[in-house]
Design a protein around this motif. Structure first.
Motif, short mmCIF file in Angstrom:
data_model
loop_
_atom_site.label_atom_id
_atom_site.label_comp_id
_atom_site.label_asym_id
_atom_site.label_seq_id
_atom_site.Cartn_x
_atom_site.Cartn_y
_atom_site.Cartn_z
N ASN A 158 11.86 5.25 13.93
CA ASN A 158 11.82 6.30 12.92
C ASN A 158 10.46 6.26 12.18
OD1 ASN A 158 12.18 7.90 10.65
ND2 ASN A 158 14.22 7.10 10.19
N ALA A 159 9.67 7.32 12.36
CA ALA A 159 8.32 7.35 11.77
C ALA A 159 8.34 7.26 10.25
CB ALA A 159 7.59 8.62 12.21
N ASP A 160 9.43 7.74 9.62
CA ASP A 160 9.52 7.63 8.16
C ASP A 160 9.57 6.16 7.74
OD1 ASP A 160 9.52 10.33 7.98
OD2 ASP A 160 11.59 10.55 7.28
N VAL A 161 10.19 5.34 8.56
CA VAL A 161 10.27 3.91 8.26
C VAL A 161 8.89 3.27 8.42
CG1 VAL A 161 11.35 1.71 8.89
CG2 VAL A 161 12.71 3.81 8.91
N PHE A 162 8.17 3.67 9.46
CA PHE A 162 6.79 3.18 9.66
C PHE A 162 5.97 3.49 8.40
CE2 PHE A 162 2.41 3.25 10.90
CZ PHE A 162 2.27 2.45 12.03
N ALA A 163 6.09 4.71 7.91
CA ALA A 163 5.33 5.12 6.72
C ALA A 163 5.73 4.29 5.51
CB ALA A 163 5.55 6.61 6.46
N TYR A 164 7.04 4.10 5.35
CA TYR A 164 7.52 3.33 4.18
C TYR A 164 6.99 1.89 4.26
CZ TYR A 164 10.70 2.03 0.40
OH TYR A 164 11.21 1.60 -0.79
N ALA A 165 7.05 1.30 5.45
CA ALA A 165 6.57 -0.08 5.63
C ALA A 165 5.07 -0.16 5.31
CB ALA A 165 6.85 -0.56 7.06
N ALA A 166 4.34 0.87 5.73
CA ALA A 166 2.89 0.88 5.44
C ALA A 166 2.65 0.90 3.94
CB ALA A 166 2.24 2.09 6.11
N ALA A 167 3.42 1.73 3.24
CA ALA A 167 3.27 1.81 1.78
C ALA A 167 3.61 0.46 1.15
CB ALA A 167 4.19 2.90 1.24
N GLN A 168 4.65 -0.17 1.69
CA GLN A 168 5.07 -1.46 1.12
C GLN A 168 4.02 -2.56 1.36
OE1 GLN A 168 9.11 -2.67 2.14
NE2 GLN A 168 8.70 -4.75 1.37
N VAL A 169 3.49 -2.61 2.58
CA VAL A 169 2.49 -3.63 2.90
C VAL A 169 1.19 -3.37 2.12
CG1 VAL A 169 1.03 -4.54 4.77
CG2 VAL A 169 3.50 -4.29 5.12
N LYS A 170 0.85 -2.10 1.97
CA LYS A 170 -0.34 -1.74 1.17
C LYS A 170 -0.21 -2.34 -0.22
CE LYS A 170 -2.61 2.43 -0.75
NZ LYS A 170 -2.21 2.31 -2.16
N LYS A 171 0.94 -2.13 -0.82
CA LYS A 171 1.16 -2.63 -2.18
C LYS A 171 1.19 -4.17 -2.21
CE LYS A 171 2.14 -2.11 -6.50
NZ LYS A 171 1.07 -1.59 -7.37
N ALA A 172 1.81 -4.76 -1.20
CA ALA A 172 1.90 -6.24 -1.16
C ALA A 172 0.51 -6.85 -1.00
CB ALA A 172 2.83 -6.69 -0.04
N MET A 173 -0.36 -6.17 -0.22
CA MET A 173 -1.74 -6.65 -0.07
C MET A 173 -2.49 -6.53 -1.38
SD MET A 173 -2.73 -5.09 3.68
CE MET A 173 -4.45 -4.97 3.27
N GLU A 174 -2.29 -5.41 -2.06
CA GLU A 174 -2.97 -5.23 -3.36
C GLU A 174 -2.52 -6.31 -4.34
OE1 GLU A 174 -3.03 -0.35 -2.81
OE2 GLU A 174 -1.70 -1.25 -4.29
N THR A 175 -1.22 -6.59 -4.35
CA THR A 175 -0.67 -7.60 -5.27
C THR A 175 -1.22 -8.98 -4.92
OG1 THR A 175 1.33 -6.26 -5.39
CG2 THR A 175 1.50 -8.51 -6.21
N THR A 176 -1.30 -9.27 -3.63
CA THR A 176 -1.84 -10.56 -3.19
C THR A 176 -3.29 -10.70 -3.62
OG1 THR A 176 -0.32 -10.57 -1.32
CG2 THR A 176 -2.24 -12.01 -1.13
#
Ligand code: XUL
Ligand code: CO
Length: 437
Positions: A158-176
């Motif tokens: 599901n491409a929507d899940v790919f997009a959501y995961a990207a948004a989540q990892v983006k934020k986790a990288m910023e937080t790190t």
């Protein structure tokens, strides 16, 4: 406010001490080969086990008794645990911690609010860091727990899940990055499959590579200079996890031209689930210049799952430190206790005993490994074992002067082969001599 009341700072007291809260072998300031033990070992506490695990299993409820049990407001609870984390690391002289985004801050109804929660707790952690020496070894995203990740994250159909995961990892990288994390870890989570009857494996692998490339690009864009790590695991939760073991991950990264951006985070229990020893996985990473970091734990050889026990096996820690020293030691990586106390060890003090057990076993392993390398007996044995490649036909082979024709001519004239014993048992008893001291 003190959370672990009545528990003081653990100190090195030596092997004869019967104080259970003291270190018997971990002497942080002891220098070995020009570096202190603290610098060699770079211990870290895993937030998800130490501050999140309750002891729940499929047959029963959580058993853990924790100082924060009666706090019901999710954000107050998150702040309390973050305070407890710093206190815990300081009391144990552990210099680092590691987290998943969802360990430190609760998920809300919308991604926007979830990100706000994360910002608030990360801000609080940053505040606590001002008066503490405790640092962030690595951050990561939990892109596997929520039901949206039922079919995986970047490998979801599901491409929507790919997009959501990207948004989540983006934020986790910023937080790190915001918290000065020295690495960012990608553990496969649910990146794998159950059956090929419903799976386009090629598209899933291509998408996994696309996702990692996006992470590399974004890190560059925001100036995140931490090391990217991939943590292999062969099974659990899916039957076929794509990041099966170190060799598979290296092959994957090379196929997609991503190898220069990643190193490997090797977990002991994942190695044994893959049918390898911990040492094998470390050696594969080392010889490919991909040694990055370690998730320190051990499995139970009688059980076929990831039990994540505290590492107390001296053979494993010795050989792990042997590989680590041979790799030149940790740079940005460290020894993260991806380990949890058993369900029966439910008191707060067990969190201390377990980490002390792991730290002492690795400290002793480091000392023994250093001695093995200094003595050079094992290295010498290995070197002699391959001496046939130092001259004559062996030298011609490794220096590219011999092909099948030359080798056939040589073999025709030298067909009475003489081999030498591998002396495995002798070497095992030499290893015992080092370990027994
Ligand atoms: C799961 C595991 C993870 C990673 C981080 O088996 O080891 O906790 O270390 O996601
Ligand atoms: Co792990």
């Amino acid at each position: 406010m003190e959370h672990f009341k009545g528990i003081g700072k653990s100190k090195y007291e030596g092997a004869q001490s019967d104080n259970p809260l003291s270190f018997k072998y971990y002497n942080p300031n002891e220098v070995i080969d020009g570096k202190t033990m603290k610098e060699h070992l770079r211990f870290a506490v895993a937030y998800w086990h130490t501050f999140q695990a309750s002891g729940i299993d499929s047959f029963g409820v959580g058993t853990a008794i924790r100082p924060w049990d009666n706090i019901s407001d999710k954000m107050s609870l998150a702040k309390t645990k973050m305070e407890a984390n710093f206190e815990f690391c300081e009391k144990l002289q552990v210099p680092f911690f590691c987290f998943h985004d969802r360990d430190i801050a609760p998920e809300a109804d919308t991604l926007k609010q979830t990100n706000k929660n994360l910002d608030e707790i990360a801000g609080y952690a940053k505040e606590l860091m001002k008066t503490s020496d405790v640092k962030l070894l690595w951050g990561t995203a939990n892109a596997f727990g929520n039901s949206r990740y039922v079919h995986g994250a970047s490998t979801s159909c599901n491409a929507d899940v790919f997009a959501y995961a990207a948004a989540q990892v983006k934020k986790a990288m910023e937080t790190t990055k915001e918290l000065g994390g020295q690495n960012y870890v990608f553990w496969g989570g649910r990146e794998g499959y159950e059956t090929l009857l419903n799976t386009n494996m090629k598209l899933e692998l291509d998408n996994l590579a696309r996702f990692l490339q996006m992470a590399v690009d974004y890190a560059k864009e925001i100036g995140f200079i931490g090391q990217f790590l991939i943590e292999p695991k062969p099974k659990e939760p899916t039957k076929h996890q794509y990041d099966f073991d170190t060799a598979t991950v290296i092959g994957f990264l090379k196929t997609y031209g991503l190898d220069q951006h990643f190193k490997i985070n090797i977990e002991a229990n994942h190695a044994t689930l893959a049918g390898h020893t911990f040492q094998h996985e470390l050696a594969v990473a080392r010889i490919n210049n991909m040694f990055g970091s370690i998730d320190a734990n051990q499995g139970d050889m009688l059980l076929g799952w990831d039990t994540d026990q505290f590492p107390t096996n001296i053979y494993d820690t010795t050989l792990a430190m042997y590989e680590t020293l041979k790799a030149g030691g940790f740079t940005t990586g460290g020894l993260n206790f991806d380990s949890k106390v058993r369900r029966g060890s439910f008191e707060p003090i067990d969190l201390f005993y377990s980490h002390i057990a792991g730290m002492d076993t690795f400290a002793k392993g480091l000392k023994i490994a250093y001695k093995i390398i200094q003595d050079g007996k094992i290295d010498k044995f290995i070197e002699d074992r391959y001496s046939s490649y130092k001259s004559g036909i062996g030298k011609d082979i490794v220096e590219g002067r011999a092909g099948f024709r030359e080798l056939e001519k040589y073999a025709m004239e030298n067909d009475k082969i003489v081999n030498q014993s591998g002396r495995q048992e002798l070497l095992e008893s030499v290893l015992n001599q080092y370990i027994f001291g």
